[in-house]
Design a protein around this motif. Sequence first.
Motif, PDB file in Angstrom:
ATOM      1  N   LEU A 177       0.810  -1.318  -0.033  1.00 21.23           N
ATOM      2  CA  LEU A 177      -0.015  -0.056   0.087  1.00 21.23           C
ATOM      3  C   LEU A 177       0.769   1.257  -0.045  1.00 21.23           C
ATOM      4  O   LEU A 177       0.525   2.346  -0.657  1.00 21.23           O
ATOM      5  N   GLY A 178       1.864   1.256   0.807  1.00 16.84           N
ATOM      6  CA  GLY A 178       3.043   2.297   0.977  1.00 16.84           C
ATOM      7  C   GLY A 178       3.319   2.661  -0.627  1.00 16.84           C
ATOM      8  O   GLY A 178       3.620   3.743  -1.188  1.00 16.84           O
ATOM      9  N   ILE A 179       3.878   1.545  -1.061  1.00 20.31           N
ATOM     10  CA  ILE A 179       4.472   1.638  -2.581  1.00 20.31           C
ATOM     11  C   ILE A 179       3.628   2.173  -3.484  1.00 20.31           C
ATOM     12  O   ILE A 179       3.981   3.185  -4.326  1.00 20.31           O
ATOM     13  N   ALA A 180       2.226   1.691  -3.452  1.00 19.70           N
ATOM     14  CA  ALA A 180       1.117   2.195  -4.367  1.00 19.70           C
ATOM     15  C   ALA A 180       0.852   3.393  -4.373  1.00 19.70           C
ATOM     16  O   ALA A 180       0.601   4.264  -5.051  1.00 19.70           O
ATOM     17  N   ILE A 181       0.962   4.058  -2.900  1.00 21.57           N
ATOM     18  CA  ILE A 181       0.664   5.512  -2.653  1.00 21.57           C
ATOM     19  C   ILE A 181       1.688   6.212  -3.090  1.00 21.57           C
ATOM     20  O   ILE A 181       1.454   7.138  -3.701  1.00 21.57           O
ATOM     21  N   VAL A 182       2.870   5.804  -3.015  1.00 16.74           N
ATOM     22  CA  VAL A 182       4.075   6.735  -3.539  1.00 16.74           C
ATOM     23  C   VAL A 182       3.801   6.759  -5.204  1.00 16.74           C
ATOM     24  O   VAL A 182       3.962   7.965  -5.796  1.00 16.74           O
ATOM     25  N   PHE A 183       3.743   5.741  -5.687  1.00 14.89           N
ATOM     26  CA  PHE A 183       3.787   5.751  -7.296  1.00 14.89           C
ATOM     27  C   PHE A 183       2.436   6.443  -7.867  1.00 14.89           C
ATOM     28  O   PHE A 183       2.327   7.411  -8.855  1.00 14.89           O
TER      29      PHE A 183
END
Length: 441
Positions: A177-183
């Motif tokens: 989820l954190g990676i998805a939010i950044v991208f």
Amino acid sequence: MIHPGAWLKRLAPQGLLARSLLIIVTPLIVVQLVSTFIFYTSHWDTIAKRLAQGLAGDVGGVIEMMRAFPDPESQLRVMRIAANKMDLDIRFHAGGILPNVPPPKTLGIMEASLYDALGERVQRPFMVDFTSFEREVPIRVQLSDGLLEVFVPRKRLFSSTTYIFVLWMIGTSMLLLGIAIVFMRNQVRSVRKLATAADRFGRGLEVPNFKPEGAIEVRQAAHAFNVMRERLKRQIQQRTEMLAGVSHDLRTPLTRMKLQLAMLGEIEGRADLEEDVHEMERMVEGYLAFARGEGSEAPEPAELGALVEEVAGRFRREGRELDVHVESRITLALRSHALARALSNLIGNAFRYGGHVWVRVVRLDDAVEVIVDDDGPGIPADKREQVFKPFLRLEGSRNIATGGVGLGLTIARDIARGHGGEVVLEDSPLGGLRARLRLPA
């Protein structure tokens, strides 16, 4: 009754970032739920049964060995072997009797598995206490000559894979989820920049240092926006240059006609011809002002209330009754000359049909409004949109003195939209027409 689709649309987030994250998170949550269901219904159930059967088999084996070797020395040796090899603390109470306590009504997966396994492997009256001790589970078995008490460590009944599985699911989900939010934030940022640039350009503001970025599709849209912006700029420049030539060509014969009329002296019909020439000049100026659209003026910070007072002062000097009320000091990026022309058109239109005019400047949450009310006859609701069409006059004659050229409201709306705003007509509480000029704050 609300349609299910409309209900879901209300609950769904409105922003692109939130919707994108919802698209990512929803399948992730579904996978987690399915994985958890499969784990607890298959893997965890199997592990619980096997642990319970292993423990029940050890307890049953100890009981059989104690029956095979009834002498005290052999039983003590069996207890030592159980403690060292099976991690079982066994105590025998000679003549002891199992308490007559019914089993609990609600049992978990592990407790139910242990009860089933003990009933199958031990085949004697027994009782399991799951609540008295924190780290141990006492198992009491009724034998023919006494009561056998077995203390079992809880770690023999519970598997740590349960907690590892849960932590693994939560940890990987938060990481993804954190990676998805950044991208997604990076992708949405480029879309927001494009929307901001389009909004600024739509209001006639400059868009400096705007370059395409983000995904391929966003870059294509940004490139198309840049191409469209350059084309519009060229068209505006070409139109302005063309109108400058047309203005010169039209004014030259009119000036020549005025000179010829002045040289004719006092002849019959001269006054009518001069009036026709003046009327033609006013019409040409009106047409050129409409076509030009005041597009060459650059927006600059200006105080809206002072601009309204300046326009109102021109009408007061003509002896008109005009009330102006400005709620607060409001500074906006304006094309002052163009907006002054729009206000003059709205106020002049109100005076053309009304005897008294009221002007108010109101600040709203996301906009600023200039409201012009008059006490005239107003305009029917079904014709209010028609009057914004170029050269359309509700007044039937072609006399400019009574109805104008038919471009005042058209120019006012064009200027307002050039600022990113709008002009709408409504019923005035004073009995006439209300013109509402709205500008973005």
